[in-house]
Scaffold this active site. Structure first.
Site, PDB file in Angstrom:
ATOM      1  N   ARG A 178     -57.683  26.781 -18.026  1.00  0.00           N
ATOM      2  CA  ARG A 178     -57.967  25.435 -18.357  1.00  0.00           C
ATOM      3  C   ARG A 178     -56.978  24.409 -18.159  1.00  0.00           C
ATOM      4  NH1 ARG A 178     -59.839  24.745 -24.305  1.00  0.00           N
ATOM      5  NH2 ARG A 178     -59.948  22.889 -23.681  1.00  0.00           N
ATOM      6  N   HIS A 207     -56.346  15.938 -30.905  1.00  0.00           N
ATOM      7  CA  HIS A 207     -56.553  17.576 -30.814  1.00  0.00           C
ATOM      8  C   HIS A 207     -55.273  17.882 -29.848  1.00  0.00           C
ATOM      9  CE1 HIS A 207     -61.008  17.551 -32.057  1.00  0.00           C
ATOM     10  NE2 HIS A 207     -60.161  17.273 -33.030  1.00  0.00           N
ATOM     11  N   GLY A 236     -68.885   9.932 -25.519  1.00  0.00           N
ATOM     12  CA  GLY A 236     -69.393  11.310 -25.008  1.00  0.00           C
ATOM     13  C   GLY A 236     -68.738  12.174 -26.065  1.00  0.00           C
TER      14      GLY A 236
HETATM   15  N1  APR Z   1     -70.849  10.977 -20.428  1.00  0.00           N
HETATM   16  C1  APR Z   1     -70.794  10.633 -21.903  1.00  0.00           C
HETATM   17  N2  APR Z   1     -71.145  11.571 -22.874  1.00  0.00           N
HETATM   18  C2  APR Z   1     -71.623  12.718 -22.371  1.00  0.00           C
HETATM   19  C3  APR Z   1     -71.575  13.306 -20.815  1.00  0.00           C
HETATM   20  C4  APR Z   1     -71.021  12.006 -20.053  1.00  0.00           C
HETATM   21  N3  APR Z   1     -71.327  12.203 -18.573  1.00  0.00           N
HETATM   22  N4  APR Z   1     -72.065  14.280 -20.781  1.00  0.00           N
HETATM   23  C5  APR Z   1     -72.146  14.898 -22.067  1.00  0.00           C
HETATM   24  N5  APR Z   1     -71.862  13.967 -22.878  1.00  0.00           N
HETATM   25  C6  APR Z   1     -72.087  14.180 -24.457  1.00  0.00           C
HETATM   26  C7  APR Z   1     -72.738  15.130 -24.835  1.00  0.00           C
HETATM   27  O1  APR Z   1     -74.064  14.485 -25.042  1.00  0.00           O
HETATM   28  C8  APR Z   1     -72.303  15.638 -26.196  1.00  0.00           C
HETATM   29  O2  APR Z   1     -72.684  14.502 -27.290  1.00  0.00           O
HETATM   30  O3  APR Z   1     -70.743  14.405 -24.820  1.00  0.00           O
HETATM   31  C9  APR Z   1     -70.826  15.043 -26.038  1.00  0.00           C
HETATM   32  C10 APR Z   1     -69.806  16.310 -25.999  1.00  0.00           C
HETATM   33  O4  APR Z   1     -70.160  16.685 -27.247  1.00  0.00           O
HETATM   34  P1  APR Z   1     -69.105  18.159 -27.494  1.00  0.00           P
HETATM   35  O5  APR Z   1     -69.371  19.100 -26.330  1.00  0.00           O
HETATM   36  O6  APR Z   1     -69.339  18.548 -28.910  1.00  0.00           O
HETATM   37  O7  APR Z   1     -67.735  17.634 -27.406  1.00  0.00           O
HETATM   38  P2  APR Z   1     -66.629  16.890 -28.671  1.00  0.00           P
HETATM   39  O8  APR Z   1     -67.620  16.130 -29.277  1.00  0.00           O
HETATM   40  O9  APR Z   1     -65.548  16.219 -28.046  1.00  0.00           O
HETATM   41  O10 APR Z   1     -66.189  18.011 -29.544  1.00  0.00           O
HETATM   42  C11 APR Z   1     -65.340  17.874 -30.179  1.00  0.00           C
HETATM   43  O11 APR Z   1     -64.884  20.064 -30.664  1.00  0.00           O
HETATM   44  O12 APR Z   1     -64.787  22.653 -29.855  1.00  0.00           O
HETATM   45  C12 APR Z   1     -64.129  21.148 -30.183  1.00  0.00           C
HETATM   46  O13 APR Z   1     -62.075  20.779 -30.116  1.00  0.00           O
HETATM   47  C13 APR Z   1     -63.040  20.715 -29.561  1.00  0.00           C
HETATM   48  O14 APR Z   1     -62.389  18.236 -29.258  1.00  0.00           O
HETATM   49  C14 APR Z   1     -63.390  19.252 -29.234  1.00  0.00           C
HETATM   50  C15 APR Z   1     -64.361  18.964 -30.581  1.00  0.00           C
END
Ligand code: APR
Length: 257
Positions: A74, A123, A196
């Site tokens: 990664r 994080h 996001g």
């Molecule tokens: N632009 C904006 N948002 C987007 C896009 C995009 N192109 N594509 C997807 N998304 C949204 C999805 O709909 C979702 O709501 O981004 C979000 C991603 O969610 P997660 O995968 O859960 O990521 P995140 O919220 O950052 O997770 C938090 O979980 O496992 C951990 O440590 C990891 O920092 C991470 C934390």
């Protein structure tokens, strides 16, 4: 997936007047740079890999090599990708507003590479490494270019524990200073722009609640899907970071012309 032009204009109007802006980003922010999210149903990282096996201190103790190599892959990927127009738009906001702080759950460093100067990495950062025992204090950062390569993972030169990525795993606490600063900024923010994030991982997910309920901030949420934070927000802009943020930038510029 369309946003009504009036919603975009409303968001631009709010941003234009922001005095203390906090931008809270999650994995969706980096998706259009080519870094997968965690929870998207098919392509998300946690749809393909088990976080219990890869993203906890216990997993690292059980199988340090597996965890190390997964993070190394990664980490190398992060160097191959570039920030996108949305990252640059956020960096450019600094020239326009009195205070812009990016609070990110992302570990890829893309906000800083795009030019954002005040970034709180809740994080951690996948491009950095630290001693698993944090023998000289938390974090005991290590420069892996200088570590002996005869073991995978390499060892901390000070105490011999394994080196590990400087990220926050499940079952670990966030860096205290970073979290406290993010909380205090959210309490004082007049606008929070959320981009996001699924809004389900604590404590990051509680920051918009703090900003809204205790600080009275105006919340704007950018996400192609309605996420957990959308009901709390004043404006939900349904779209991607790379699509919506440049449109907001264009509106901000128009209003200045
Ligand atoms: N632009 C904006 N948002 C987007 C896009 C995009 N192109 N594509 C997807 N998304 C949204 C999805 O709909 C979702 O709501 O981004 C979000 C991603 O969610 P997660 O995968 O859960 O990521 P995140 O919220 O950052 O997770 C938090 O979980 O496992 C951990 O440590 C990891 O920092 C991470 C934390």
């Amino acid at each position: 997936m369309t946003i009504h032009p009036a919603q975009l204009r409303a968001a631009a109007d709010v941003l234009r007047q922001a005095q203390r802006l906090v931008v809270l980003t999650g994995a969706g922010m980096s998706k259009e740079s080519g870094i997968p999210t965690f929870r998207d149903a098919l392509e998300g990282m946690w749809a393909q890999f088990d976080p219990e096996e890869l993203a906890t201190p216990q997993a690292f103790q059980r199988n340090p090599r597996l965890v190390w190599e997964w993070y190394e892959a990664r980490r190398l990927k992060v160097f191959e990708v570039q920030p996108h127009a949305g990252h640059y738009m956020l960096a450019a906001l600094e020239a326009r507003l009195p205070q812009v702080v990016v609070v990110t759950q992302n570990v890829d460093g893309l906000h800083k590479r795009a030019g954002s100067t005040d970034v709180i990495e809740l994080h951690g950062n996948i491009t950095q490494h630290k001693c698993f025992a944090n023998c000289l204090g938390d974090p005991t950062l290590l420069n892996i270019a200088t570590l002996a390569t005869d073991s995978v993972p390499p060892h901390c030169p000070y105490c011999g524990a394994y080196a590990r990525p400087n990220v926050v795993w499940f079952n670990e606490v966030l860096p205290m200073a970073a979290l406290e600063r993010a909380q205090s900024l959210c309490l004082r923010a007049d606008v929070v722009l959320i981009v996001g994030t699924s809004g389900i991982v604590q404590p990051a997910a509680s920051l918009p609640y703090l900003a809204k309920r205790q600080g009275g901030a105006y919340l704007i949420d950018v996400n192609p899907q309605r996420d957990e934070l959308a009901p709390l927000c004043d404006l939900f802009l349904q779209g991607t970071a790379g699509g919506v943020l440049p449109q907001l930038a264009a509106l901000l510029e128009q209003s200045e012309g």
